[in-house]
Design a protein around this motif. Sequence first.
Motif, mmCIF file in Angstrom:
data_model
loop_
_atom_site.group_PDB
_atom_site.id
_atom_site.type_symbol
_atom_site.label_atom_id
_atom_site.label_comp_id
_atom_site.label_asym_id
_atom_site.label_seq_id
_atom_site.Cartn_x
_atom_site.Cartn_y
_atom_site.Cartn_z
ATOM 1 N N LYS A 57 0.826 -1.215 0.000
ATOM 2 C CA LYS A 57 0.000 0.000 0.000
ATOM 3 C C LYS A 57 0.859 1.263 0.000
ATOM 4 C CE LYS A 57 -4.018 -1.975 2.262
ATOM 5 N NZ LYS A 57 -3.954 -2.946 3.331
ATOM 6 N N THR A 58 2.107 1.149 0.447
ATOM 7 C CA THR A 58 2.937 2.351 0.555
ATOM 8 C C THR A 58 4.262 2.284 -0.214
ATOM 9 O OG1 THR A 58 3.785 1.497 2.652
ATOM 10 C CG2 THR A 58 2.016 3.116 2.785
ATOM 11 N N TYR A 59 4.655 1.113 -0.698
ATOM 12 C CA TYR A 59 5.919 0.984 -1.425
ATOM 13 C C TYR A 59 5.673 0.410 -2.816
ATOM 14 C CZ TYR A 59 8.311 1.776 2.990
ATOM 15 O OH TYR A 59 8.766 2.335 4.151
ATOM 16 N N PHE A 60 6.436 0.904 -3.785
ATOM 17 C CA PHE A 60 6.264 0.435 -5.161
ATOM 18 C C PHE A 60 7.537 0.685 -5.968
ATOM 19 C CE2 PHE A 60 5.323 4.916 -5.206
ATOM 20 C CZ PHE A 60 5.801 5.370 -6.417
ATOM 21 N N ARG A 61 7.599 0.021 -7.112
ATOM 22 C CA ARG A 61 8.648 0.256 -8.104
ATOM 23 C C ARG A 61 7.962 0.553 -9.431
ATOM 24 N NH1 ARG A 61 12.828 -4.624 -7.977
ATOM 25 N NH2 ARG A 61 14.163 -3.105 -8.988
ATOM 26 N N ILE A 62 8.656 1.229 -10.315
ATOM 27 C CA ILE A 62 8.147 1.515 -11.653
ATOM 28 C C ILE A 62 8.951 0.680 -12.654
ATOM 29 C CG2 ILE A 62 7.932 3.284 -13.459
ATOM 30 C CD1 ILE A 62 5.973 3.762 -11.200
ATOM 31 N N PHE A 63 8.248 0.079 -13.606
ATOM 32 C CA PHE A 63 8.918 -0.625 -14.694
ATOM 33 C C PHE A 63 8.452 -0.025 -16.012
ATOM 34 C CE2 PHE A 63 4.960 -2.877 -14.105
ATOM 35 C CZ PHE A 63 4.543 -3.208 -15.393
ATOM 36 N N HIS A 64 9.320 -0.056 -17.009
ATOM 37 C CA HIS A 64 8.971 0.483 -18.326
ATOM 38 C C HIS A 64 9.639 -0.352 -19.413
ATOM 39 C CE1 HIS A 64 8.806 4.071 -21.327
ATOM 40 N NE2 HIS A 64 7.781 3.265 -21.464
ATOM 41 N N PRO A 65 8.909 -1.322 -19.968
ATOM 42 C CA PRO A 65 9.453 -2.090 -21.088
ATOM 43 C C PRO A 65 9.126 -1.399 -22.417
ATOM 44 C CG PRO A 65 7.397 -3.063 -20.356
ATOM 45 C CD PRO A 65 7.645 -1.857 -19.482
ATOM 46 N N TRP A 66 10.090 -1.342 -23.311
ATOM 47 C CA TRP A 66 9.844 -0.812 -24.642
ATOM 48 C C TRP A 66 10.877 -1.383 -25.599
ATOM 49 C CZ3 TRP A 66 13.399 2.928 -26.730
ATOM 50 C CH2 TRP A 66 14.312 3.462 -25.797
ATOM 51 N N SER A 67 10.673 -1.138 -26.872
ATOM 52 C CA SER A 67 11.622 -1.647 -27.857
ATOM 53 C C SER A 67 11.985 -0.549 -28.841
ATOM 54 C CB SER A 67 11.045 -2.856 -28.600
ATOM 55 O OG SER A 67 9.869 -2.484 -29.307
ATOM 56 N N PHE A 68 13.115 -0.740 -29.497
ATOM 57 C CA PHE A 68 13.589 0.190 -30.514
ATOM 58 C C PHE A 68 13.895 -0.610 -31.775
ATOM 59 C CE2 PHE A 68 17.020 2.137 -32.923
ATOM 60 C CZ PHE A 68 16.478 3.390 -33.172
ATOM 61 N N THR A 69 13.263 -0.218 -32.882
ATOM 62 C CA THR A 69 13.494 -0.864 -34.162
ATOM 63 C C THR A 69 14.200 0.136 -35.074
ATOM 64 O OG1 THR A 69 11.443 -2.108 -33.868
ATOM 65 C CG2 THR A 69 12.392 -2.069 -36.088
ATOM 66 N N PRO A 70 15.457 -0.139 -35.455
ATOM 67 C CA PRO A 70 16.163 0.799 -36.326
ATOM 68 C C PRO A 70 15.528 0.830 -37.717
ATOM 69 C CG PRO A 70 17.479 -1.180 -36.002
ATOM 70 C CD PRO A 70 16.265 -1.316 -35.129
ATOM 71 N N ALA A 71 15.664 1.962 -38.385
ATOM 72 C CA ALA A 71 15.123 2.114 -39.738
ATOM 73 C C ALA A 71 15.751 1.084 -40.679
ATOM 74 C CB ALA A 71 15.373 3.529 -40.244
ATOM 75 N N SER A 72 17.001 0.763 -40.439
ATOM 76 C CA SER A 72 17.697 -0.241 -41.236
ATOM 77 C C SER A 72 18.249 -1.312 -40.289
ATOM 78 C CB SER A 72 18.846 0.418 -41.997
ATOM 79 O OG SER A 72 19.709 -0.564 -42.523
ATOM 80 N N ALA A 73 18.030 -2.580 -40.624
ATOM 81 C CA ALA A 73 18.508 -3.681 -39.768
ATOM 82 C C ALA A 73 20.010 -3.602 -39.547
ATOM 83 C CB ALA A 73 18.131 -5.031 -40.384
ATOM 84 N N SER A 74 20.721 -3.041 -40.517
ATOM 85 C CA SER A 74 22.177 -2.940 -40.391
ATOM 86 C C SER A 74 22.592 -1.949 -39.303
ATOM 87 C CB SER A 74 22.801 -2.552 -41.734
ATOM 88 O OG SER A 74 22.310 -1.286 -42.146
ATOM 89 N N ASP A 75 21.656 -1.110 -38.844
ATOM 90 C CA ASP A 75 21.963 -0.148 -37.788
ATOM 91 C C ASP A 75 21.838 -0.737 -36.378
ATOM 92 O OD1 ASP A 75 22.511 1.858 -39.596
ATOM 93 O OD2 ASP A 75 20.504 2.735 -39.492
ATOM 94 N N LEU A 76 21.389 -1.983 -36.269
ATOM 95 C CA LEU A 76 21.184 -2.585 -34.955
ATOM 96 C C LEU A 76 22.486 -2.660 -34.154
ATOM 97 C CD1 LEU A 76 18.889 -3.817 -33.234
ATOM 98 C CD2 LEU A 76 19.584 -6.045 -34.104
ATOM 99 N N ASP A 77 23.561 -3.113 -34.795
ATOM 100 C CA ASP A 77 24.852 -3.206 -34.096
ATOM 101 C C ASP A 77 25.327 -1.830 -33.649
ATOM 102 O OD1 ASP A 77 25.060 -5.953 -34.331
ATOM 103 O OD2 ASP A 77 26.175 -5.858 -36.218
ATOM 104 N N GLU A 78 25.162 -0.827 -34.512
ATOM 105 C CA GLU A 78 25.590 0.528 -34.165
ATOM 106 C C GLU A 78 24.791 1.047 -32.968
ATOM 107 O OE1 GLU A 78 25.746 5.095 -35.855
ATOM 108 O OE2 GLU A 78 25.455 3.479 -37.304
#
Length: 154
Positions: A57-78
């Motif tokens: 009731k008085t303690y909590f944590r925040i979580f935030h899952p998300w993803s990033f998709t590069p415009a070009s697959a070749s940019d994933l490593d960068e």
Amino acid sequence: MTDDKRDGVPSAGTSTSGDAADAMEKVSSGIYDLIGVKGKASESFPGVMDCSGKDTKTYFRIFHPWSFTPASASDLDEAMERLKTELPKHGWEIVEYGPNNSKSRSITLTADNDKKKVSVKVIKMAAKSDPPMLSLDLVSGCYKVPDGEKVERF
């Protein structure tokens, strides 16, 4: 994030759930900026979870899952390399980097920001992911709501 020796989760201070979620979105936005390649972030929102062993009731944590998709697959490593290089310049300590134990041995980066009381885990989803992307999971330290308030769940 190593303030609280009992369970490894630091105290993040006092906040309402909403304000803590807003702060987490700002942290995620900062990480997005560090990626530095063209692409698209998923539309996701922070949520509230319990602090292990504490009053829900008085303690909590925040979580935030998300993803990033590069415009070009070749940019994933960068994108992954930029995070590995840039996060430490912005107050993050990389505590783990390398292949994980999955079948595809995906490259995983885990970093803590002691000042912001946030940890991020980034997984490079390249092998069988279509499209290739970075999966990011952020989680805060343990907050206490202000006196007289209750944890809002969302």
